[in-house]
Design an enzyme around this catalytic site. Structure first.
Site, PDB file in Angstrom:
ATOM      1  N   SER A  25      58.656  36.228  54.087  1.00 41.73           N
ATOM      2  CA  SER A  25      59.251  35.292  53.132  1.00 41.73           C
ATOM      3  C   SER A  25      59.564  33.973  53.811  1.00 41.73           C
ATOM      4  O   SER A  25      60.094  33.061  53.195  1.00 41.73           O
ATOM      5  CB  SER A  25      60.522  35.888  52.541  1.00 41.73           C
ATOM      6  OG  SER A  25      61.411  36.291  53.576  1.00 41.73           O
ATOM      7  N   ASN A 112      71.501  42.327  54.255  1.00 37.85           N
ATOM      8  CA  ASN A 112      71.727  42.385  52.804  1.00 37.85           C
ATOM      9  C   ASN A 112      72.867  41.485  52.352  1.00 37.85           C
ATOM     10  O   ASN A 112      72.745  40.782  51.343  1.00 37.85           O
ATOM     11  CB  ASN A 112      72.006  43.829  52.373  1.00 37.85           C
ATOM     12  CG  ASN A 112      70.837  44.747  52.681  1.00 37.85           C
ATOM     13  OD1 ASN A 112      69.749  44.278  53.038  1.00 37.85           O
ATOM     14  ND2 ASN A 112      71.043  46.050  52.554  1.00 37.85           N
ATOM     15  N   THR A 157      63.180  16.082   8.480  1.00 33.91           N
ATOM     16  CA  THR A 157      63.215  17.544   8.503  1.00 33.91           C
ATOM     17  C   THR A 157      61.781  17.966   8.175  1.00 33.91           C
ATOM     18  O   THR A 157      61.089  17.262   7.409  1.00 33.91           O
ATOM     19  CB  THR A 157      64.186  18.141   7.458  1.00 33.91           C
ATOM     20  OG1 THR A 157      63.765  17.747   6.161  1.00 33.91           O
ATOM     21  CG2 THR A 157      65.627  17.686   7.690  1.00 33.91           C
ATOM     22  N   HIS A 158      61.332  19.043   8.747  1.00 34.04           N
ATOM     23  CA  HIS A 158      59.935  19.504   8.559  1.00 34.04           C
ATOM     24  C   HIS A 158      58.920  18.411   8.916  1.00 34.04           C
ATOM     25  O   HIS A 158      57.841  18.368   8.348  1.00 34.04           O
ATOM     26  CB  HIS A 158      59.680  19.978   7.127  1.00 34.04           C
ATOM     27  CG  HIS A 158      60.736  20.910   6.617  1.00 34.04           C
ATOM     28  ND1 HIS A 158      60.657  22.274   6.747  1.00 34.04           N
ATOM     29  CD2 HIS A 158      61.909  20.650   5.977  1.00 34.04           C
ATOM     30  CE1 HIS A 158      61.733  22.832   6.207  1.00 34.04           C
ATOM     31  NE2 HIS A 158      62.514  21.866   5.735  1.00 34.04           N
ATOM     32  N   SER A 279      43.818   6.001  31.215  1.00 27.11           N
ATOM     33  CA  SER A 279      42.746   6.981  31.181  1.00 27.11           C
ATOM     34  C   SER A 279      41.620   6.502  32.083  1.00 27.11           C
ATOM     35  O   SER A 279      41.385   5.302  32.210  1.00 27.11           O
ATOM     36  CB  SER A 279      42.244   7.127  29.742  1.00 27.11           C
ATOM     37  OG  SER A 279      40.911   7.583  29.734  1.00 27.11           O
ATOM     38  N   LYS A 285      43.895   3.134  26.819  1.00 26.26           N
ATOM     39  CA  LYS A 285      44.926   4.181  26.706  1.00 26.26           C
ATOM     40  C   LYS A 285      46.171   3.931  27.547  1.00 26.26           C
ATOM     41  O   LYS A 285      46.102   3.405  28.650  1.00 26.26           O
ATOM     42  CB  LYS A 285      44.322   5.538  27.119  1.00 26.26           C
ATOM     43  CG  LYS A 285      43.291   6.078  26.148  1.00 26.26           C
ATOM     44  CD  LYS A 285      43.884   6.542  24.821  1.00 26.26           C
ATOM     45  CE  LYS A 285      44.696   7.791  24.985  1.00 26.26           C
ATOM     46  NZ  LYS A 285      43.932   9.013  24.843  1.00 26.26           N
ATOM     47  N   ASN A 287      49.029   6.683  28.263  1.00 23.04           N
ATOM     48  CA  ASN A 287      49.377   8.064  27.933  1.00 23.04           C
ATOM     49  C   ASN A 287      50.780   8.440  28.396  1.00 23.04           C
ATOM     50  O   ASN A 287      51.194   8.057  29.493  1.00 23.04           O
ATOM     51  CB  ASN A 287      48.360   9.019  28.555  1.00 23.04           C
ATOM     52  CG  ASN A 287      46.971   8.816  27.971  1.00 23.04           C
ATOM     53  OD1 ASN A 287      46.836   8.487  26.796  1.00 23.04           O
ATOM     54  ND2 ASN A 287      45.947   8.991  28.791  1.00 23.04           N
ATOM     55  N   GLU A 292      54.820  14.551  28.764  1.00 29.18           N
ATOM     56  CA  GLU A 292      54.014  15.771  28.622  1.00 29.18           C
ATOM     57  C   GLU A 292      54.249  16.744  29.774  1.00 29.18           C
ATOM     58  O   GLU A 292      54.306  17.961  29.580  1.00 29.18           O
ATOM     59  CB  GLU A 292      52.521  15.403  28.538  1.00 29.18           C
ATOM     60  CG  GLU A 292      52.174  14.699  27.244  1.00 29.18           C
ATOM     61  CD  GLU A 292      50.792  14.055  27.281  1.00 29.18           C
ATOM     62  OE1 GLU A 292      50.225  13.851  26.206  1.00 29.18           O
ATOM     63  OE2 GLU A 292      50.280  13.751  28.371  1.00 29.18           O
ATOM     64  N   TYR A 319      70.820  47.400  47.451  1.00 35.08           N
ATOM     65  CA  TYR A 319      69.749  46.489  47.858  1.00 35.08           C
ATOM     66  C   TYR A 319      68.417  47.217  47.829  1.00 35.08           C
ATOM     67  O   TYR A 319      68.288  48.341  48.315  1.00 35.08           O
ATOM     68  CB  TYR A 319      69.990  45.918  49.273  1.00 35.08           C
ATOM     69  CG  TYR A 319      68.876  44.965  49.680  1.00 35.08           C
ATOM     70  CD1 TYR A 319      68.949  43.621  49.344  1.00 35.08           C
ATOM     71  CD2 TYR A 319      67.732  45.427  50.317  1.00 35.08           C
ATOM     72  CE1 TYR A 319      67.912  42.744  49.653  1.00 35.08           C
ATOM     73  CE2 TYR A 319      66.688  44.559  50.640  1.00 35.08           C
ATOM     74  CZ  TYR A 319      66.793  43.217  50.298  1.00 35.08           C
ATOM     75  OH  TYR A 319      65.765  42.362  50.592  1.00 35.08           O
ATOM     76  N   GLN A 324      64.004  40.401  47.327  1.00 35.24           N
ATOM     77  CA  GLN A 324      63.442  39.243  48.028  1.00 35.24           C
ATOM     78  C   GLN A 324      62.715  38.320  47.042  1.00 35.24           C
ATOM     79  O   GLN A 324      62.576  37.129  47.291  1.00 35.24           O
ATOM     80  CB  GLN A 324      62.480  39.722  49.123  1.00 35.24           C
ATOM     81  CG  GLN A 324      61.838  38.608  49.911  1.00 35.24           C
ATOM     82  CD  GLN A 324      61.187  39.125  51.181  1.00 35.24           C
ATOM     83  OE1 GLN A 324      61.853  39.647  52.059  1.00 35.24           O
ATOM     84  NE2 GLN A 324      59.882  39.009  51.274  1.00 35.24           N
ATOM     85  N   LYS A 327      63.994  34.670  45.239  1.00 35.45           N
ATOM     86  CA  LYS A 327      64.104  33.321  45.793  1.00 35.45           C
ATOM     87  C   LYS A 327      63.087  32.324  45.266  1.00 35.45           C
ATOM     88  O   LYS A 327      63.428  31.178  44.974  1.00 35.45           O
ATOM     89  CB  LYS A 327      64.031  33.378  47.312  1.00 35.45           C
ATOM     90  CG  LYS A 327      65.314  33.916  47.908  1.00 35.45           C
ATOM     91  CD  LYS A 327      65.175  34.234  49.375  1.00 35.45           C
ATOM     92  CE  LYS A 327      66.092  35.376  49.737  1.00 35.45           C
ATOM     93  NZ  LYS A 327      65.773  36.644  49.027  1.00 35.45           N
TER      94      LYS A 327
HETATM   95  N1  ARG Z   1      64.028  38.500  53.395  1.00 35.96           N
HETATM   96  C1  ARG Z   1      64.766  39.578  52.838  1.00 35.96           C
HETATM   97  C2  ARG Z   1      65.344  39.170  51.469  1.00 35.96           C
HETATM   98  O1  ARG Z   1      65.218  38.048  51.144  1.00 35.96           O
HETATM   99  C3  ARG Z   1      65.793  39.985  53.776  1.00 35.96           C
HETATM  100  C4  ARG Z   1      66.539  41.232  53.425  1.00 35.96           C
HETATM  101  C5  ARG Z   1      65.972  42.345  54.108  1.00 35.96           C
HETATM  102  N2  ARG Z   1      66.837  43.450  54.051  1.00 35.96           N
HETATM  103  C6  ARG Z   1      66.353  44.661  54.198  1.00 35.96           C
HETATM  104  N3  ARG Z   1      67.177  45.641  54.078  1.00 35.96           N
HETATM  105  N4  ARG Z   1      65.087  44.865  54.415  1.00 35.96           N
HETATM  106  O2  ARG Z   1      65.847  39.933  50.700  1.00 35.96           O
END
Ligand code: ARG
Length: 463
Positions: A25, A112, A157-158, A279, A285, A287, A292, A319, A324, A327
């Protein structure tokens, strides 16, 4: 061995490449580095204060973490993909830099509780920035409304012309909507402002720690009361993603209004060159790409909310590695909602209104038909009957191609004896908005009141 896992004690075989790929990650959680270091410094201080590690070790840890922060910011930090995430990278580097003291940092802590602490710290900062952007956008909407209180346009409206309204009234719709978003953002902040650190992996830790000290050090408003809840709760992210989805939805609706109004067919407004593009083939144009893109990005904001809700659904306590996956949607929504709010502010700030065109447009589609029905009510005719009479006038005008607003009095009177010369006052679409007497209406007085209220409410948020 450089690539040895920090958790590798009980393993005899190395992990396969695909396991490393699916686990890592680092490429997205690297942005947590500052908050990870902040959390670790507070943790080290707490451990030293309670005699769990020595003051020397604590000092070495803090100095090492500060060096790491510098290395990351200067681009010299030796990132190691095999160490999965930013947390492991920092911890491994710390030990490399300061030796055995570095290995003591993780006492009385688990990844965790560490990870979710970092995310909360990061999100609190992000929310403060986003709050400012949201307040700025509302201020711009209010300013534009103030500058255009004289502009009258058709209200729809509409997508059919319904009744004349003030342009400001329409703009302020969005000021109120974004103000509600601010409340949602505040709620998300409060949900985020709770400290999980010190909960360990799930059950708490076997040390005499001080989580309230940690909370004060890291400026959290509260401490999580249940260690299992602390490591598995992601409600605060869902709250934020819901805010972002709603702010996106409001921005998308406003974009749609701007896009329609800036067409040659409507020509109510002109978007500035700074937010339109040409364009590559059609030289004429202009735009409305920014509008958008805002409309389009709202799909991502919805998607991120659903990604998280789906990740959480059915997760057993506590956990699980699935978490993970919280994020990327969070970071994407933070980035997206920021750019949406900023782009919208730029668009609104520079929009110009063709008030002659909007004024002409209120003379379409019998926009004062309701005012005429109300006129008859004033003359003593029950509303349903008045509605019927005006309906017949509209039908007559359509059939014989007559102008509703200038219909001769004798022709009007053929529909009801109650009509007199003062009916033209009521037919006049330019006078319609000022006839609105109800609280919250489109009259000038109401708009001035709305602006005053909005400013007061914004003031509460900025303090
Ligand atoms: N990168 C992991 C996360 O974002 C770390 C947590 C890992 N914890 C574990 N017990 N494997 O959640």
């Amino acid at each position: 061995m450089k690539n040895k896992k920090l958790w590798g004690g009980r393993f005899s075989q190395t992990t396969s490449t695909i396991t490393e790929q699916i686990s890592k990650s680092l490429h997205f959680d690297v942005r947590l580095y500052r908050h990870d270091i902040q959390g670790s410094i507070a943790h080290a201080r707490m451990l030293a204060k309670n005699g769990i590690i020595s003051q020397e070790d604590c000092n070495a840890i803090i100095a090492g973490l500060q060096t790491i922060q510098k290395e990351i910011e200067e681009g010299t930090f030796p990132f190691n993909e095999k160490l999965e995430d930013i947390h492991m990278n920092i911890e491994a580097r710390l030990t490399e830099l300061i030796g055995d003291a570095g290995k003591k940092l993780h006492t009385a802590r688990s990844r965790n509780d560490q990870v979710v602490t970092d995310v909360r710290l990061y999100l609190k900062d992000a929310i403060k920035e986003i709050e400012k952007l949201c307040i700025n956008l509302i201020q711009i909407l209010i300013k534009k409304a103030e500058e255009h209180t004289h502009v009258i346009m058709p209200g729809y409206t509409h997508m059919q012309i319904a009744q004349p309204v003030r342009f400001s009234h329409h703009l302020l719709v969005y000021a109120w909507a974004y103000l509600r978003d601010l409340t949602r953002l505040r709620n998300a902040y409060n949900a985020t402002d709770v400290l999980p650190l010190g909960s360990g992996a799930l059950a708490g830790v076997n040390y005499d720690t001080d989580r309230h000290y940690l909370s004060d050090e890291l400026q959290f408003g509260a401490v999580a009361h249940n260690s299992m809840d602390a490591v598995s709760d992601r409600d605060f992210i869902a709250d934020f993603l819901y805010f972002a989805a709603m702010a996106g939805m409001h921005s998308s609706r406003l974009s749609e209004d701007l896009i329609v109004w800036s067409t040659a067919e409507f020509n109510f407004i002109k978007l500035s060159d700074s937010v339109t593009t040409g364009s590559s083939i059609m030289p004429q144009k202009r735009n409305p790409d920014v509008a958008e893109l805002i409309r389009g990005k709202t799909g991502r904001l919805y998607g991120n909310l659903f990604t998280l809700l789906t990740v959480l659904k059915g997760l057993p306590m506590t956990y699980n590695r699935d978490l993970q996956e919280d994020k990327e949607p969070l970071f994407d929504s933070i980035d997206t909602v920021k750019i949406v709010l900023e782009a919208m502010a730029e668009m609104i700030d520079n929009v110009s209104v063709n008030d002659e065109v909007t004024r002409k447009a209120i003379y379409k589609n019998f926009s004062t038909a309701t005012d005429i029905a109300d006129y008859l009510v004033m003359k003593g005719i029950p509303f349903r009957q008045a509605h019927e009479i005006v309906g017949a006038i509209v039908k007559y005008c359509e059939q014989y191609n007559k102008d509703f607003f200038t219909l001769p009095l004798n022709e009007i009177q053929s529909f009801s004896e109650a009509f007199a010369a003062d009916v033209y006052e009521y037919l006049d679409p330019e006078k319609s908005t000022e006839r609105k007497k109800s609280y919250g209406s489109t009259s000038l007085e109401s708009i001035e009141n709305q602006i005053k209220l909005l400013k007061e409410k914004l003031h509460e948020f900025s303090h």
